[in-house]
Design an enzyme around this catalytic site. Structure first.
Site, PDB file in Angstrom:
ATOM      1  NE  ARG A  36     -32.560  -3.893  35.844  1.00 20.91           N
ATOM      2  CZ  ARG A  36     -32.282  -4.253  34.602  1.00 20.91           C
ATOM      3  NH1 ARG A  36     -32.804  -5.338  34.083  1.00 20.91           N
ATOM      4  NH2 ARG A  36     -31.494  -3.520  33.864  1.00 20.91           N
ATOM      5  CE  LYS A 193     -16.910  -3.788  17.301  1.00 21.75           C
ATOM      6  NZ  LYS A 193     -17.914  -4.477  16.514  1.00 21.75           N
ATOM      7  N   GLY A 350     -23.956  -0.846  31.062  1.00 23.02           N
ATOM      8  CA  GLY A 350     -23.768  -2.211  31.543  1.00 23.02           C
ATOM      9  C   GLY A 350     -22.378  -2.562  32.023  1.00 23.02           C
ATOM     10  N   GLY A 373     -29.211   1.169  28.207  1.00 21.37           N
ATOM     11  CA  GLY A 373     -29.578   1.920  26.994  1.00 21.37           C
ATOM     12  C   GLY A 373     -30.101   3.318  27.279  1.00 21.37           C
TER      13      GLY A 373
HETATM   14  P1  AMP Z   1     -18.519  -1.532  25.626  1.00 21.24           P
HETATM   15  O1  AMP Z   1     -19.569  -2.587  25.710  1.00 21.24           O
HETATM   16  O2  AMP Z   1     -18.458  -0.832  24.314  1.00 21.24           O
HETATM   17  O3  AMP Z   1     -18.545  -0.561  26.809  1.00 21.24           O
HETATM   18  O4  AMP Z   1     -17.119  -2.295  25.690  1.00 21.24           O
HETATM   19  C1  AMP Z   1     -16.694  -2.976  26.821  1.00 21.24           C
HETATM   20  C2  AMP Z   1     -15.749  -4.041  26.409  1.00 21.24           C
HETATM   21  O5  AMP Z   1     -14.605  -3.479  25.794  1.00 21.24           O
HETATM   22  C3  AMP Z   1     -15.246  -4.878  27.557  1.00 21.24           C
HETATM   23  O6  AMP Z   1     -15.625  -6.201  27.338  1.00 21.24           O
HETATM   24  C4  AMP Z   1     -13.744  -4.715  27.501  1.00 21.24           C
HETATM   25  O7  AMP Z   1     -13.050  -5.898  27.778  1.00 21.24           O
HETATM   26  C5  AMP Z   1     -13.512  -4.323  26.072  1.00 21.24           C
HETATM   27  N1  AMP Z   1     -12.238  -3.621  25.910  1.00 21.24           N
HETATM   28  C6  AMP Z   1     -11.846  -2.505  26.516  1.00 21.24           C
HETATM   29  N2  AMP Z   1     -10.599  -2.167  26.143  1.00 21.24           N
HETATM   30  C7  AMP Z   1     -10.179  -3.110  25.266  1.00 21.24           C
HETATM   31  C8  AMP Z   1      -8.968  -3.308  24.525  1.00 21.24           C
HETATM   32  N3  AMP Z   1      -7.956  -2.458  24.615  1.00 21.24           N
HETATM   33  N4  AMP Z   1      -8.920  -4.371  23.721  1.00 21.24           N
HETATM   34  C9  AMP Z   1      -9.950  -5.227  23.622  1.00 21.24           C
HETATM   35  N5  AMP Z   1     -11.106  -5.095  24.290  1.00 21.24           N
HETATM   36  C10 AMP Z   1     -11.217  -4.041  25.114  1.00 21.24           C
END
Ligand code: AMP
Length: 391
Positions: A36, A193, A350, A373
């Site tokens: 950064r 999610k 991130g 964010g």
């Molecule tokens: P996010 O912070 O919403 O971008 O989610 C990223 C996280 O989702 C990472 O830690 C990945 O390991 C997890 N992830 C991605 N695909 C899967 C999956 N099929 N099952 C469990 N975790 C997952």
């Protein structure tokens, strides 16, 4: 939206209040990643070269309006001086007199803006006080632009304002990817999610031609189509929402691309025994941890016909090999198309930055945003107050 840059400002002899993001990770008093700091150097150096004095404003950690010694920007000073190659004057309690007493070629770092609660409250008195310290306001902290704080938004309205080099590069990249992109535009959205990326999906469906949904969130979409997803991470309460997104996509002719094949395992651990199945055939005792090779081929083929790519989130549980395979392969395809001049590729958020580092392609994308964010809010189609204040 039009914004001014440093090139539009008369900087000679001016004190330039420069909002930067030097919220660097530290361990035992040492900066462990100075990225950064490195990224603000073009702005600081260009202001100096034009005869202006950069007065750096920044937050550090979340002190919640209190003085917290471990969150003093004094701790970042040595790393800043080292990267800049010159000494920096640290001012704990700034005043115009103290600043006017400094030579024009000084670089000033003001103590953590969040040591007063007036910062996050966007208190007009604080904005006015900050404005009194300088002649021009330059915002180089895109990553803080989604917050309407005194040092990001309030002060920008009080002085002639412009974007710094990093901010301008970030805004141009995002504008090229989502504002007025070359079509076809493809988005890849992965991650854990649906619920955290609902606004993002709703906005992208309206703006892009192809939307790849991967990662844990794809499981929810597969379940919404009535497929078995075994013990996979999914949000059962979001099935209707997933269906609504698919209906909306069909109405606006956005192609949604879901996994057509899946990599499953019975344990969530590195090197776990895994199997490949059609997306409809997840065994009831297994969990989906990555997209399969046919899905990667589908993504790559679509990428080859696309002009622009915007990417947020991994396609699988990329931290635990071999479940990084789809993310790495798709990222490498995007990187090589970009290198060959066939694709504009912008990525951010991130985990995305970490995933692209795993794939070894961070230097080959057109632009990678580390803003987190703020990048997500931009992808959600929201107006960022710190950017709007520059208009
Ligand atoms: P996010 O912070 O919403 O971008 O989610 C990223 C996280 O989702 C990472 O830690 C990945 O390991 C997890 N992830 C991605 N695909 C899967 C999956 N099929 N099952 C469990 N975790 C997952």
């Amino acid at each position: 939206m039009a914004w001014k840059t440093l090139d539009d400002m008369e900087l000679a002899g001016k004190r330039v209040l420069t909002r930067v993001d030097i919220n660097v990770p530290m361990e035992n008093g040492t900066v462990t990643d100075a990225t950064r700091i490195e990224r603000i150097l073009p702005t600081v150096k260009d202001i100096l070269a034009a005869g202006g004095t950069p007065i750096l404003l920044a937050h550090f950690g979340r002190p919640k309006g209190q003085f917290v010694p471990e969150m003093s920007l004094r701790l970042v000073l040595p790393a800043l001086e080292e990267k800049l190659g010159q000494s920096v004057t640290f001012i704990e309690r700034p005043s115009r007199d103290a600043i006017d007493a400094l030579p024009m070629d000084a670089v000033v770092l003001v103590e953590n803006t969040r040591f007063t609660s007036m910062e996050e409250a966007n208190d007009p008195q604080m904005a006015q006080f900050l404005a009194s310290l300088g002649d021009i306001y330059c915002n180089d902290a895109f990553s803080a632009a989604h917050r309407a704080h005194a040092s990001t938004e309030g002060v920008a309205k009080q002085l002639p304002a412009c974007a710094g080099r990093l901010m301008a590069a970030e805004l141009s990249a995002l504008e090229a990817a989502l504002g007025t992109p070359k079509r076809p535009v493809m988005a890849v959205v992965g991650g854990a999610k649906v619920s955290t990326k609902l606004d993002l999906l709703s906005n992208l469906v309206e703006k892009v031609d192809h939307l790849v949904i991967g990662g844990g969130m794809a499981n929810t979409f597969l379940a919404a189509q009535g497929f078995e997803i075994g013990t996979s991470l999914a949000e059962r309460e979001m099935l209707d929402t997933a269906r609504d997104i698919m209906v909306k996509a069909a109405q606006v002719e956005c192609q949604i691309i879901l996994p057509v094949d899946i990599i499953v395992a019975r344990e969530f651990k590195a090197g776990a025994d895994c199997e490949t199945h059609h997306a409809q055939n997840c065994p009831s005792d297994a969990m989906i941890l990555d997209a399969g090779p046919a899905t990667v081929k589908l993504i790559t083929d679509t990428l080859m016909g696309a002009e622009t790519l915007i990417w947020n989130g991994p396609l699988g549980a990329f931290e635990i090999p071999p479940f990084d395979t789809a993310t790495v392969s798709a990222a490498q395809s995007a990187a090589s198309l970009t290198k060959d001049g066939h694709l504009i590729s912008v990525a951010g958020g991130g985990d995305t930055v970490a995933a692209l580092n795993v794939a070894g392609v961070s230097d080959d994308f057109t632009y990678i945003s580390t803003a987190g964010g703020a990048f997500l809010e931009w992808m959600e189609g929201k107006t960022l107050p710190g950017v709007a204040a520059l208009g």
